[in-house]
Design a protein around this motif. Sequence first.
Motif, mmCIF file in Angstrom:
data_model
loop_
_atom_site.group_PDB
_atom_site.id
_atom_site.type_symbol
_atom_site.label_atom_id
_atom_site.label_comp_id
_atom_site.label_asym_id
_atom_site.label_seq_id
_atom_site.Cartn_x
_atom_site.Cartn_y
_atom_site.Cartn_z
ATOM 1 N N GLU A 194 -2.199 11.676 3.812
ATOM 2 C CA GLU A 194 -3.200 10.527 4.210
ATOM 3 C C GLU A 194 -2.908 9.496 3.159
ATOM 4 O O GLU A 194 -2.930 9.677 2.408
ATOM 5 N N THR A 195 -3.042 8.141 3.806
ATOM 6 C CA THR A 195 -2.818 7.033 3.179
ATOM 7 C C THR A 195 -3.887 5.986 3.529
ATOM 8 O O THR A 195 -4.532 6.392 4.574
ATOM 9 N N ALA A 202 -5.404 4.839 -4.261
ATOM 10 C CA ALA A 202 -5.346 5.914 -5.355
ATOM 11 C C ALA A 202 -5.458 7.347 -5.049
ATOM 12 O O ALA A 202 -4.960 8.095 -5.952
ATOM 13 N N TYR A 203 -6.036 7.723 -4.069
ATOM 14 C CA TYR A 203 -6.248 9.072 -3.774
ATOM 15 C C TYR A 203 -4.958 9.483 -2.902
ATOM 16 O O TYR A 203 -4.416 9.157 -2.234
ATOM 17 N N HIS A 204 -4.406 10.599 -3.605
ATOM 18 C CA HIS A 204 -3.208 11.478 -3.006
ATOM 19 C C HIS A 204 -3.591 12.956 -3.055
ATOM 20 O O HIS A 204 -3.999 13.603 -3.840
ATOM 21 N N THR A 205 -3.002 13.176 -1.733
ATOM 22 C CA THR A 205 -3.408 14.831 -1.500
ATOM 23 C C THR A 205 -2.417 15.681 -2.676
ATOM 24 O O THR A 205 -1.302 14.950 -2.576
ATOM 25 N N LYS A 206 -2.807 16.446 -3.065
ATOM 26 C CA LYS A 206 -2.162 17.211 -4.171
ATOM 27 C C LYS A 206 -1.702 18.760 -3.661
ATOM 28 O O LYS A 206 -1.291 19.652 -4.175
ATOM 29 N N TYR A 207 -2.281 19.238 -2.467
ATOM 30 C CA TYR A 207 -1.942 20.567 -1.997
ATOM 31 C C TYR A 207 -0.532 21.014 -1.515
ATOM 32 O O TYR A 207 -0.004 19.942 -1.231
ATOM 33 N N ARG A 208 -0.271 22.029 -1.430
ATOM 34 C CA ARG A 208 0.997 22.624 -0.866
ATOM 35 C C ARG A 208 0.950 23.433 0.224
ATOM 36 O O ARG A 208 -0.204 24.200 0.149
ATOM 37 N N THR A 209 1.520 23.372 1.084
ATOM 38 C CA THR A 209 1.590 24.558 2.143
ATOM 39 C C THR A 209 2.845 25.535 2.229
ATOM 40 O O THR A 209 3.748 24.679 1.824
ATOM 41 N N MET A 210 2.768 26.373 2.812
ATOM 42 C CA MET A 210 3.744 27.290 3.084
ATOM 43 C C MET A 210 4.852 26.636 4.195
ATOM 44 O O MET A 210 4.399 25.934 4.965
ATOM 45 N N PHE A 211 6.191 26.603 3.954
ATOM 46 C CA PHE A 211 6.931 26.075 4.816
ATOM 47 C C PHE A 211 6.823 26.367 6.268
ATOM 48 O O PHE A 211 6.647 27.549 6.746
ATOM 49 N N ARG A 260 0.711 -1.296 -0.028
ATOM 50 C CA ARG A 260 0.040 0.014 -0.023
ATOM 51 C C ARG A 260 0.845 1.116 0.135
ATOM 52 O O ARG A 260 1.878 1.291 0.412
ATOM 53 N N SER A 261 0.339 2.467 -0.589
ATOM 54 C CA SER A 261 0.920 3.477 -0.602
ATOM 55 C C SER A 261 1.234 4.388 0.626
ATOM 56 O O SER A 261 0.610 4.091 1.780
ATOM 57 N N LYS A 262 2.476 4.648 0.780
ATOM 58 C CA LYS A 262 2.886 5.451 1.942
ATOM 59 C C LYS A 262 3.340 7.004 1.351
ATOM 60 O O LYS A 262 3.801 7.021 0.393
ATOM 61 N N GLY A 263 3.082 7.832 2.176
ATOM 62 C CA GLY A 263 3.285 9.392 1.720
ATOM 63 C C GLY A 263 4.300 9.936 2.877
ATOM 64 O O GLY A 263 4.140 9.589 4.055
ATOM 65 N N TRP A 264 4.990 10.909 2.457
ATOM 66 C CA TRP A 264 5.746 11.855 3.344
ATOM 67 C C TRP A 264 5.945 12.980 2.775
ATOM 68 O O TRP A 264 5.702 13.382 1.866
ATOM 69 N N CYS A 298 3.234 16.507 -0.308
ATOM 70 C CA CYS A 298 3.198 15.045 -0.015
ATOM 71 C C CYS A 298 3.794 14.485 -1.348
ATOM 72 O O CYS A 298 3.661 14.828 -2.297
ATOM 73 N N GLN A 299 4.830 13.565 -1.096
ATOM 74 C CA GLN A 299 5.330 12.459 -2.069
ATOM 75 C C GLN A 299 4.764 11.260 -1.675
ATOM 76 O O GLN A 299 4.906 10.763 -0.558
ATOM 77 N N TYR A 300 4.377 10.450 -2.696
ATOM 78 C CA TYR A 300 3.767 9.182 -2.467
ATOM 79 C C TYR A 300 4.697 7.957 -2.957
ATOM 80 O O TYR A 300 5.147 8.409 -4.066
ATOM 81 N N GLY A 301 4.612 6.933 -2.427
ATOM 82 C CA GLY A 301 5.648 5.597 -2.927
ATOM 83 C C GLY A 301 4.660 4.903 -4.239
ATOM 84 O O GLY A 301 3.654 5.627 -4.570
#
Length: 186
Positions: A135-136, A117-126, A28-32, A44-47
């Motif tokens: 989320e995975t 299959a759902y991967h968050t696509k948003y970005r946040t300011m540092f 299953r996908s893991k995100g970091w 977020c980057q996903y495997g």
Amino acid sequence: MASKLLLITVFILDVIAFGLAVAAEQRRSKGWVVTDNEKNYDYCQYGSDIATGYGVGAFLFLMLSQVLIMIASRCFCCGKPLSPGGSRAWAVVLFIVCWVFFLIAEVCLLAGSVRNAYHTKYRTMFSIDNPPSCETVRKGVFAAGAAFVFFTAIVSEFYYVCYSSARDRFQPYGGGETGVGMGTYK
């Protein structure tokens, strides 16, 4: 007599579905959270996304297995009547349990596949205080699907054997006589 070819085919399809569900749990996908090169924002980057394909494959193989059993037994409600007795009673109980387990397995596999299959696509300011949520699929969703695939496999095989036994023992009224019984008249 239960069709051995059907039982073997359904067993093989269920084993494939179980194996794919277990593989989906393992892959299953893991995100970091990753910071861009200029350190302006986090994302977020996903495997690997292979678990989605495994989950959908398990979903389809289990569905095919269930369809074969239901076609062979005419979904329990159509076709030749069943002989009263223990085999018919067990067939009714196992039919209901089989469908409950099947629906739970399919929901787990489908929900896990969609969520994977759902991967968050948003970005946040540092910001160290507010990193993005990557989320995975929750651990165990595909495993629950695999467990219910296993339960469905066992129950559906027993259901078909009980159904076949009750169907084969059915005797129409009259004990098989085709005409009107006439005794000797004097």
